[in-house]
Design an enzyme around this catalytic site. Structure first.
Site, short mmCIF file in Angstrom:
data_model
loop_
_atom_site.label_atom_id
_atom_site.label_comp_id
_atom_site.label_asym_id
_atom_site.label_seq_id
_atom_site.Cartn_x
_atom_site.Cartn_y
_atom_site.Cartn_z
N CYS A 14 -33.54 7.54 -33.35
CA CYS A 14 -32.68 6.89 -34.35
C CYS A 14 -31.64 5.97 -33.72
O CYS A 14 -31.14 5.05 -34.38
CB CYS A 14 -31.97 7.94 -35.19
SG CYS A 14 -33.02 9.26 -35.78
N HIS A 73 -32.88 4.13 -43.79
CA HIS A 73 -32.71 4.36 -42.36
C HIS A 73 -34.00 3.98 -41.64
O HIS A 73 -34.75 4.85 -41.19
CB HIS A 73 -32.36 5.83 -42.14
CG HIS A 73 -32.25 6.27 -40.71
ND1 HIS A 73 -32.01 5.40 -39.66
CD2 HIS A 73 -32.34 7.52 -40.16
CE1 HIS A 73 -31.97 6.09 -38.53
NE2 HIS A 73 -32.17 7.37 -38.81
N CYS A 77 -26.45 10.04 -35.44
CA CYS A 77 -27.16 11.21 -34.91
C CYS A 77 -28.56 10.76 -34.48
O CYS A 77 -29.04 9.70 -34.89
CB CYS A 77 -27.24 12.32 -35.95
SG CYS A 77 -28.15 11.91 -37.44
#
Length: 387
Positions: A91, A343, A373
């Site tokens: 991520c 995302h 995160c």
């Protein structure tokens, strides 16, 4: 040591992954479009003067495989002499791309870099081809590879109720829609070609992922998505699946001045940390604390935060442990976040940084912090300072 500045920061609209605007647009094209746009917006820079391209992407297979950074650069007709590399910190990939470029510039090994990231989650699903080693279960809980269950764990550890999650998720959509209506995303969104529901070619200059009708009451009707018996995390309080790209033009401050380009922000500090994979969403807390320590700052010094909303159950514990619960509506994700915008994994680090820099300019803020995160237990953070 050279000071690193952000000269420009842009993104595509965020498209829905299931039958959305970019269902017939490839990830390389989204990336190349932004590379070309950065160059056209900054004509003082010759493409041949770019020292390197750093591009984040998580699922590096299918159309995103074989070094998508280089493929996109070739599509963008950037000179063959300019190298390009694809970066993967899950991520945090495109924020890691920014950090890698920044360090090259700090040490004098580069003066101009293009950075960014992309993820087409409609064409290349998040779990495509994933095959965890069976031996991991000796050291890590099996649920650590299931992001929704790590969010459930955080919610239980920190007392984050279903009602708190629903309220935060509704806020994300409401704020993102308000920002859209007010034109606050216009400065960062580069209109991008896609297709409407009837397959007609259309120019998109807005995020189609936002659901303006979302309310906490409506979200309260959804069933738990990951732990049907005892869970509180739903699809509505999780980040949306979306397709998109984001990009930044990064330089040494001296090179920007030479070219007559006005820096928009300076990188004040950077940090990346590891944490327990079972609570991977907690990574922004130690990462932010380390970045602040490196900058000689505290959380109270930061005017604006962009924190990636993987899950409402994940971001709320981070806000709590950074001591910001009383300042959510003054400092945190004022234009909504990933619950509303989505995302796209490899894109999000550059996306939240782009949104932060534009928001800092509009609100005349001096300091901002972007943090995320990272799956399997990491966190990454960057402190930006207006120039």
């Amino acid at each position: 040591m050279e000071k690193v500045v952000i000269v420009d920061a842009i993104r595509t609209p965020m498209g829905r992954s299931k039958g959305g605007a970019f269902r017939q647009v490839r990830a390389e094209d989204l990336s190349a479009h932004l590379m070309r746009s950065l160059l056209s917006r900054n004509p003082q820079l010759e493409a041949s003067a770019i020292d390197d391209i750093y591009w984040g992407c998580v699922q590096q297979t299918l159309e995103q495989g074989f070094n998508i950074a280089r493929n996109a650069a070739l599509l963008a007709e950037i000179p063959h002499s300019v190298p390009a590399v694809t970066v993967n910190r899950l991520c945090g990939s495109s924020m890691q791309a920014l950090h890698d470029a920044a360090r090259m510039i700090m040490t004098g090994d580069a003066s101009v870099c293009l950075v960014g990231g992309v993820e087409h989650m409609g064409h290349v699903p998040m779990n495509h081809g994933v095959d965890f080693h069976p031996g991991l279960s000796r050291n890590v809980a099996k649920a650590a590879g299931m992001m929704g269950l790590t969010a459930e764990m955080l919610s239980r550890m920190h007392g984050i109720s279903r009602e708190m999650q629903d309220a935060f998720a509704a806020r994300s959509h409401q704020r993102a829609w308000a920002a859209t209506q007010a034109g606050h995303f216009k400065q960062e969104i580069i209109p991008t070609s896609g297709h409407d529901a009837d397959g007609v070619l259309k120019r998109y200059d807005f995020d189609e992922v936002i659901r303006p009708e979302t309310t906490a009451e409506g979200l309260s009707q959804l069933k738990p998505a990951f732990d049907p018996a005892n869970g509180t995390v739903t699809a509505g309080t999780s980040s949306a699946l979306s397709d998109g790209a984001a990009a930044m033009l990064v330089m040494s401050e001296s090179r920007a001045r030479e070219l007559g380009l006005t820096p928009r922000a300076r990188i004040r500090s950077m940090a990346v940390v590891g944490c327990d994979p079972s609570i991977m969403g907690y990574g922004p807390v130690p990462a932010s604390k380390l970045a602040l320590k490196k900058a000689g700052l505290t959380a109270s010094d930061i005017d604006l935060f962009e924190m990636n909303e993987a899950f409402a159950a994940q971001i709320l514990p981070c806000i709590k442990d950074l001591g910001l619960m009383e300042q959510i509506d003054e400092k945190i994700n004022l234009n909504g976040g990933a619950i509303a915008l989505g995302h796209p994994l490899g894109c999000s680090g550059a996306r939240i940084s782009t949104t932060l820099i534009n928001l800092m300019e509009r609100r005349d803020a001096e300091l901002g912090l972007a943090t995320m995160c990272i799956g399997l237990g990491q966190g990454i953070a960057t402190v930006f300072e207006r120039v």
